[in-house]
Design a protein around this motif. Structure first.
Motif, PDB file in Angstrom:
ATOM      1  N   SER A  98      13.647  23.164 -16.813  1.00  0.00           N
ATOM      2  CA  SER A  98      14.826  22.477 -16.310  1.00  0.00           C
ATOM      3  C   SER A  98      14.504  21.908 -14.936  1.00  0.00           C
ATOM      4  N   CYS A  99      14.718  20.603 -14.762  1.00  0.00           N
ATOM      5  CA  CYS A  99      14.347  19.924 -13.514  1.00  0.00           C
ATOM      6  C   CYS A  99      15.521  19.115 -12.981  1.00  0.00           C
ATOM      7  N   PHE A 100      15.473  18.857 -11.689  1.00  0.00           N
ATOM      8  CA  PHE A 100      16.401  17.914 -11.086  1.00  0.00           C
ATOM      9  C   PHE A 100      15.594  16.902 -10.293  1.00  0.00           C
ATOM     10  N   GLY A 101      16.140  15.717 -10.126  1.00  0.00           N
ATOM     11  CA  GLY A 101      15.437  14.667  -9.402  1.00  0.00           C
ATOM     12  C   GLY A 101      15.750  14.691  -7.921  1.00  0.00           C
ATOM     13  N   LEU A 102      14.719  14.607  -7.110  1.00  0.00           N
ATOM     14  CA  LEU A 102      14.843  14.431  -5.670  1.00  0.00           C
ATOM     15  C   LEU A 102      14.245  13.065  -5.367  1.00  0.00           C
ATOM     16  N   ASN A 103      15.098  12.085  -5.117  1.00  0.00           N
ATOM     17  CA  ASN A 103      14.664  10.694  -5.021  1.00  0.00           C
ATOM     18  C   ASN A 103      15.006  10.106  -3.663  1.00  0.00           C
ATOM     19  N   ALA A 104      14.003   9.525  -3.013  1.00  0.00           N
ATOM     20  CA  ALA A 104      14.202   8.976  -1.669  1.00  0.00           C
ATOM     21  C   ALA A 104      13.588   7.593  -1.552  1.00  0.00           C
ATOM     22  N   CYS A 105      14.250   6.748  -0.785  1.00  0.00           N
ATOM     23  CA  CYS A 105      13.722   5.426  -0.432  1.00  0.00           C
ATOM     24  C   CYS A 105      13.903   5.202   1.061  1.00  0.00           C
ATOM     25  N   ILE A 106      12.902   4.595   1.660  1.00  0.00           N
ATOM     26  CA  ILE A 106      12.994   4.134   3.047  1.00  0.00           C
ATOM     27  C   ILE A 106      12.527   2.688   3.047  1.00  0.00           C
ATOM     28  N   VAL A 107      13.374   1.785   3.514  1.00  0.00           N
ATOM     29  CA  VAL A 107      13.073   0.351   3.450  1.00  0.00           C
ATOM     30  C   VAL A 107      13.314  -0.290   4.805  1.00  0.00           C
ATOM     31  N   ASN A 108      12.365  -1.114   5.249  1.00  0.00           N
ATOM     32  CA  ASN A 108      12.633  -1.975   6.395  1.00  0.00           C
ATOM     33  C   ASN A 108      12.085  -3.364   6.118  1.00  0.00           C
ATOM     34  N   PHE A 109      12.758  -4.371   6.633  1.00  0.00           N
ATOM     35  CA  PHE A 109      12.332  -5.759   6.477  1.00  0.00           C
ATOM     36  C   PHE A 109      11.805  -6.262   7.816  1.00  0.00           C
ATOM     37  N   SER A 110      10.636  -6.878   7.757  1.00  0.00           N
ATOM     38  CA  SER A 110       9.999  -7.332   8.985  1.00  0.00           C
ATOM     39  C   SER A 110       8.910  -8.339   8.637  1.00  0.00           C
ATOM     40  N   ASP A 111       8.564  -9.172   9.640  1.00  0.00           N
ATOM     41  CA  ASP A 111       7.410 -10.057   9.477  1.00  0.00           C
ATOM     42  C   ASP A 111       6.103  -9.279   9.500  1.00  0.00           C
ATOM     43  N   LYS A 112       6.151  -8.043   9.999  1.00  0.00           N
ATOM     44  CA  LYS A 112       4.955  -7.218  10.113  1.00  0.00           C
ATOM     45  C   LYS A 112       4.790  -6.354   8.866  1.00  0.00           C
ATOM     46  N   LEU A 113       3.636  -6.449   8.228  1.00  0.00           N
ATOM     47  CA  LEU A 113       3.331  -5.587   7.100  1.00  0.00           C
ATOM     48  C   LEU A 113       2.756  -4.273   7.605  1.00  0.00           C
ATOM     49  N   PHE A 114       2.724  -3.281   6.737  1.00  0.00           N
ATOM     50  CA  PHE A 114       2.406  -1.915   7.126  1.00  0.00           C
ATOM     51  C   PHE A 114       1.062  -1.787   7.836  1.00  0.00           C
ATOM     52  N   TYR A 115       0.046  -2.437   7.329  1.00  0.00           N
ATOM     53  CA  TYR A 115      -1.324  -2.247   7.811  1.00  0.00           C
ATOM     54  C   TYR A 115      -1.663  -3.088   9.037  1.00  0.00           C
ATOM     55  N   GLU A 116      -0.822  -4.032   9.406  1.00  0.00           N
ATOM     56  CA  GLU A 116      -1.203  -5.031  10.406  1.00  0.00           C
ATOM     57  C   GLU A 116      -1.414  -4.442  11.800  1.00  0.00           C
ATOM     58  N   SER A 117      -0.579  -3.480  12.188  1.00  0.00           N
ATOM     59  CA  SER A 117      -0.728  -2.905  13.536  1.00  0.00           C
ATOM     60  C   SER A 117      -2.077  -2.236  13.709  1.00  0.00           C
ATOM     61  N   LEU A 118      -2.472  -1.415  12.742  1.00  0.00           N
ATOM     62  CA  LEU A 118      -3.765  -0.734  12.830  1.00  0.00           C
ATOM     63  C   LEU A 118      -4.906  -1.730  12.739  1.00  0.00           C
ATOM     64  N   LYS A 119      -4.798  -2.699  11.868  1.00  0.00           N
ATOM     65  CA  LYS A 119      -5.846  -3.711  11.713  1.00  0.00           C
ATOM     66  C   LYS A 119      -6.069  -4.461  13.021  1.00  0.00           C
ATOM     67  N   ASN A 120      -5.009  -4.883  13.665  1.00  0.00           N
ATOM     68  CA  ASN A 120      -5.130  -5.608  14.928  1.00  0.00           C
ATOM     69  C   ASN A 120      -5.690  -4.716  16.028  1.00  0.00           C
ATOM     70  N   LYS A 121      -5.244  -3.471  16.048  1.00  0.00           N
ATOM     71  CA  LYS A 121      -5.717  -2.537  17.073  1.00  0.00           C
ATOM     72  C   LYS A 121      -7.219  -2.311  16.958  1.00  0.00           C
ATOM     73  N   VAL A 122      -7.698  -2.058  15.747  1.00  0.00           N
ATOM     74  CA  VAL A 122      -9.113  -1.731  15.547  1.00  0.00           C
ATOM     75  C   VAL A 122     -10.013  -2.943  15.745  1.00  0.00           C
ATOM     76  N   LEU A 123      -9.583  -4.086  15.254  1.00  0.00           N
ATOM     77  CA  LEU A 123     -10.434  -5.271  15.301  1.00  0.00           C
ATOM     78  C   LEU A 123     -10.414  -5.985  16.648  1.00  0.00           C
ATOM     79  N   LEU A 124      -9.371  -5.739  17.465  1.00  0.00           N
ATOM     80  CA  LEU A 124      -9.253  -6.467  18.726  1.00  0.00           C
ATOM     81  C   LEU A 124      -9.625  -5.639  19.953  1.00  0.00           C
ATOM     82  N   GLN A 125      -9.569  -4.310  19.837  1.00  0.00           N
ATOM     83  CA  GLN A 125      -9.887  -3.478  20.994  1.00  0.00           C
ATOM     84  C   GLN A 125     -11.392  -3.256  21.123  1.00  0.00           C
TER      85      GLN A 125
END
Length: 398
Positions: free
Chosen positions: A238-265
């Motif tokens: 017997s199971c129950f569902g634990l369902n979560a969503c976190i959403v944000n809208f932005s011009d910035k994609l998830f990986y861009e901050s780290l990519k810019n930090k590593v490649l530019l520093q």
């Protein structure tokens, strides 16, 4: 009594936020513009309304994009007229929680920002991954204009015994995340979820929200639901569902901050130098199935790696630990991150740390030398401007 006290406290904390507009929702339409493949013959105009019909057994990102095409077509054809929209979907089930949350965002954009009426008619079958649709404001969009304000309020804020939803705005107040963590933890505990799972999930959700608020500089929509009991026909558990969503809208994609930090520093710590060694090894395999952007996505979940200039740590490592922990208590799970049009699946069997605290996302558990299993990545038809997490667990009843 415990539930009543929690409910009253959280209502007081959020009373002024009801009906808030979530910014950047328009980006979801702007990034999925009309296509020549869209069948405009599916549209009809009747009694001053634009009507669209689409039918499918499963509502996925493909159906969502068809709706975006339709809405974009109507807006483009009648830029100065807020022509009412009606959408008929028939009987189906939603593939997962995120897909109907994104549909809610599209409707909220039309109602809150464009002041354009929309009605959606459908009958959704319930699954353990998507039973939360019964709490969705979508069920209010039945053509009754008096329910529009209720829709906007429920979109921004809705808390009951089995449902927790809020729009979280970035705040300079240090205590706002700790208050949020307490709220989520209390919500879970009132549903008799194991204490350790409550602590882990609340902490991880707050870390993800905090990261999104800081890096994307935009609001987060947080939605969490607890389903009724389901019987796993294979395990007889017997199971129950634990369902979560976190959403944000932005011009910035998830990986861009780290990519810019590593490649530019120029000056990087030893940990980041090791990351560059891994990138050099992985780059030999960059192509259609695995790209440089995918590399920086998995890199963002590594221990002591962050896209922030100020912070040395990332909250992503808590997410990997959470999924491993809940996986042991569950009969099934469906967890992923979506940014742009790329999905990365969180498969627990690939999420083990090596001795140096690197996660390989592969069978060898070797991040530095070996590429991740390409099957954890998928390209979908709908592009998300920003970042979204879909976390579904079928937890066993004790």
């Amino acid at each position: 009594m415990r539930w009543v006290l929690f409910f009253c406290r959280i209502l007081e904390y959020d009373e002024k936020k009801k009906g808030d507009i979530m910014l950047n929702q328009r980006l979801l339409i702007d990034n999925n513009k009309n296509s020549h493949n869209f069948n405009k013959h599916k549209i009809c105009f009747k009694n001053g309304k634009a009507i669209f019909r689409i039918s499918s057994e499963v509502f996925t990102g493909n159906e969502l994009k068809q709706i975006i095409y339709f809405i974009d077509y109507v807006i483009d054809k009648y830029p100065n007229i807020k022509i009412p929209i009606e959408i008929y979907l028939g009987r189906f089930y939603f593939h997962d929680k995120l897909v109907y949350v994104l549909l809610e965002c599209i409707c909220n954009y039309l109602l809150s920002e464009r002041k354009q009426q929309i009605a959606i008619f459908f009958t959704a079958e319930h699954t353990i991954w998507s039973e939360g649709i019964r709490f969705s404001p979508l069920i209010l969009l039945d053509g009754n204009e008096e329910k529009i304000e209720r829709y906007k309020q429920r979109f921004a804020f809705d808390i009951n015994q089995n449902h927790y939803r809020k729009i979280i705005k970035p705040s300079k107040k240090k205590e706002y995340l700790s208050i949020l963590m307490t709220d989520i933890r209390c919500f879970l505990q009132n549903n008799e979820i194991e204490r350790s799972a409550c602590e882990e999930l609340a902490e991880v959700m707050v870390e993800l929200i905090g990261n999104a608020n800081e890096h994307a500089e935009s609001e987060c929509l947080v939605d969490l639901d607890i389903t009724k009991q389901y019987l796993n026909t294979e395990t007889k558990n017997s199971c129950f569902g634990l369902n979560a969503c976190i959403v944000n809208f932005s011009d910035k994609l998830f990986y861009e901050s780290l990519k810019n930090k590593v490649l530019l520093q120029n000056q990087l710590s030893e940990r980041y130098k090791s990351l560059l060694i891994a990138k050099e090894n992985h780059s030999k395999y960059f192509g259609k199935d695995y790209s440089e952007n995918d590399f920086f996505t998995i890199a963002s979940f590594q221990h002591k790696i962050s896209g922030s200039i100020k912070k040395k740590h990332t909250g992503g490592t808590g997410l990997t630990s959470l999924i491993k922990s809940l996986e042991e208590k569950s009969d099934g799970h469906w967890c992923y991150i979506l940014t742009g049009n790329r999905v990365m699946l969180f498969k627990p069997e690939y999420m083990k740390y090596d001795n140096d605290k690197w996660i390989g996302f592969n069978e060898s558990h070797n991040f530095i030398e070996n590429v991740p299993d390409f099957n954890i990545f998928q390209t979908i038809s709908t592009k998300l401007p920003g970042t979204a997490y879909n976390l579904n667990f079928a937890l066993r009843r004790e």
